[in-house]
Design an enzyme around this catalytic site. Structure first.
Site, PDB file in Angstrom:
ATOM      1  N   HIS A  37       0.838  -1.209   0.000  1.00  0.00           N
ATOM      2  CA  HIS A  37       0.000   0.000   0.000  1.00  0.00           C
ATOM      3  C   HIS A  37       0.868   1.253   0.000  1.00  0.00           C
ATOM      4  CE1 HIS A  37      -2.851  -2.864   2.148  1.00  0.00           C
ATOM      5  NE2 HIS A  37      -3.541  -2.473   1.107  1.00  0.00           N
ATOM      6  N   GLN A  61     -18.146  -6.207  -0.795  1.00  0.00           N
ATOM      7  CA  GLN A  61     -17.318  -7.077  -1.644  1.00  0.00           C
ATOM      8  C   GLN A  61     -16.955  -8.409  -0.985  1.00  0.00           C
ATOM      9  OE1 GLN A  61     -14.101  -3.980  -1.760  1.00  0.00           O
ATOM     10  NE2 GLN A  61     -12.739  -5.736  -1.855  1.00  0.00           N
ATOM     11  N   GLN A 155      -8.977  -7.367 -10.574  1.00  0.00           N
ATOM     12  CA  GLN A 155      -9.613  -6.141 -10.070  1.00  0.00           C
ATOM     13  C   GLN A 155      -9.160  -4.926 -10.901  1.00  0.00           C
ATOM     14  OE1 GLN A 155     -10.347  -4.950  -5.776  1.00  0.00           O
ATOM     15  NE2 GLN A 155      -8.358  -4.046  -6.039  1.00  0.00           N
ATOM     16  N   SER A 188      -2.739  -7.863   3.142  1.00  0.00           N
ATOM     17  CA  SER A 188      -3.253  -7.695   4.510  1.00  0.00           C
ATOM     18  C   SER A 188      -3.589  -9.061   5.109  1.00  0.00           C
ATOM     19  CB  SER A 188      -4.500  -6.825   4.492  1.00  0.00           C
ATOM     20  OG  SER A 188      -4.223  -5.616   3.821  1.00  0.00           O
TER      21      SER A 188
HETATM   22  O1  PAF Z   1      -8.010  -3.922  -3.265  1.00  0.00           O
HETATM   23  C1  PAF Z   1      -8.635  -3.532  -2.261  1.00  0.00           C
HETATM   24  O2  PAF Z   1      -8.083  -3.361  -1.186  1.00  0.00           O
HETATM   25  C2  PAF Z   1     -10.128  -3.286  -2.391  1.00  0.00           C
HETATM   26  O3  PAF Z   1     -10.724  -4.199  -3.241  1.00  0.00           O
HETATM   27  C3  PAF Z   1     -10.480  -1.848  -2.772  1.00  0.00           C
HETATM   28  C4  PAF Z   1      -9.978  -1.504  -4.171  1.00  0.00           C
HETATM   29  C5  PAF Z   1      -9.877  -0.885  -1.777  1.00  0.00           C
HETATM   30  C6  PAF Z   1     -11.988  -1.653  -2.784  1.00  0.00           C
HETATM   31  O4  PAF Z   1     -12.530  -1.909  -1.534  1.00  0.00           O
END
Ligand code: PAF
Length: 284
Positions: A37, A61, A155, A188
């Protein structure tokens, strides 16, 4: 670093940033921040004048309540790490702030084949939830650039397609996966691994490296089978190992016909589900 919990206050501040003609880079996260991150935040700071990071564990999600409940949450550590980073503003909203009563999502839910393969099969509804939250956060932040990690390759592809379809003036910057010294992709979810599981976890990356090594030497089904065997031997319960075209995520049968090939995998170690991918070929 500024901290905002409310949409209105964040937007008021971002208006002043835009009025100064400063560009905004946005890094959406679900917290439990790691170096992956932080590398997105640094990438954003290198390209944009003002960096916004959001921390929001998006219930929409998760297709499994236990997974949502056990998702790591370490708010104090996250804030500490962000304060030391190049992040200018943290958006840390409650669920009601992101999804207020009466609000309805206008995000697309069907992305054709992109939402019919790999993660979409194993986590039904997951990408609808991702599209919902990313569209909502983009509407709130209205950044110039959006930074996401390649670790979530599917994603990235879906979000890029969403922005293209909606003609949103936001550039998606897909940043390299950051790995531990032993190759394990930073995630994470790694925090949920026991010591014993952690010691087995690098086998996921090894299976991807094996695929890279075998490409053009043995058939694709054989590569996939050998990669799955490697994972099983290391103690993983594999969900899929797929060698796909990086542009459209369609399965690759003849590697000679493709200039962008990615191996994507998901597998469980005990209760922890890990995903990873590796670009096997990219020639443009
Ligand atoms: O990749 C992630 O951590 C999540 O899918 C995101 C893009 C923050 C959306 O909740």
């Amino acid at each position: 670093m500024l901290l905002f919990k409310k949409v209105e206050q964040l937007q008021k501040h971002l208006k002043t940033v835009r009025n100064d003609l400063r560009t905004i880079g946005f890094v959406p996260t679900m917290g439990a921040l790691h170096e992956g991150h932080l590398s997105l935040i640094e990438a954003a700071a290198n390209r944009c004048d003002f960096v916004v990071c959001s921390v929001f564990v998006n219930p929409a999600q998760f297709n499994d309540d236990n997974d949502l409940e056990s998702y790591p949450r370490i708010p104090e550590k996250d804030i500490e790490a962000l304060c030391k980073s190049s992040c200018n503003a943290l958006f840390y909203p409650d669920v009601e702030e992101v999804y207020p009563k009466g609000w309805t999502s206008d995000a697309p839910t069907d992305f054709g084949y992109l939402t019919q393969t790999m993660e979409a099969i194993h986590r039904p509804g997951h990408f609808e939830g991702v599209a919902k939250v990313v569209k909502r956060l983009l509407d709130i932040v209205q950044p110039d650039e959006l930074f996401m990690g390649q670790k979530d390759f599917q994603q990235c592809a879906i979000v890029t397609e969403m922005l293209r379809r909606l003609k949103m003036p936001v550039e998606v910057v897909c940043c390299d996966t950051i790995r531990e010294k032993d190759g394990l992709a930073m995630s994470s979810r790694n925090l949920l691994l026991s010591d014993q599981e952690r010691s087995k976890a690098p086998a996921l990356f090894k299976s991807l490296l094996l695929a890279k090594d075998l490409l053009d030497r043995v058939s694709v089904p054989e590569i996939e089978q050998k990669a799955l065997e490697l994972q099983k031997l290391a103690g993983f319960q594999p969900e899929y190992f797929s060698i796909v075209d990086g542009h459209n995520l369609r399965p690759v049968t003849d590697p000679q016909q493709h200039n962008f090939i990615v191996a994507c995998t998901a597998a469980k170690l005990g209760k922890v589900r890990l995903i990873d991918n590796l670009i096997l070929r990219r020639e443009f």
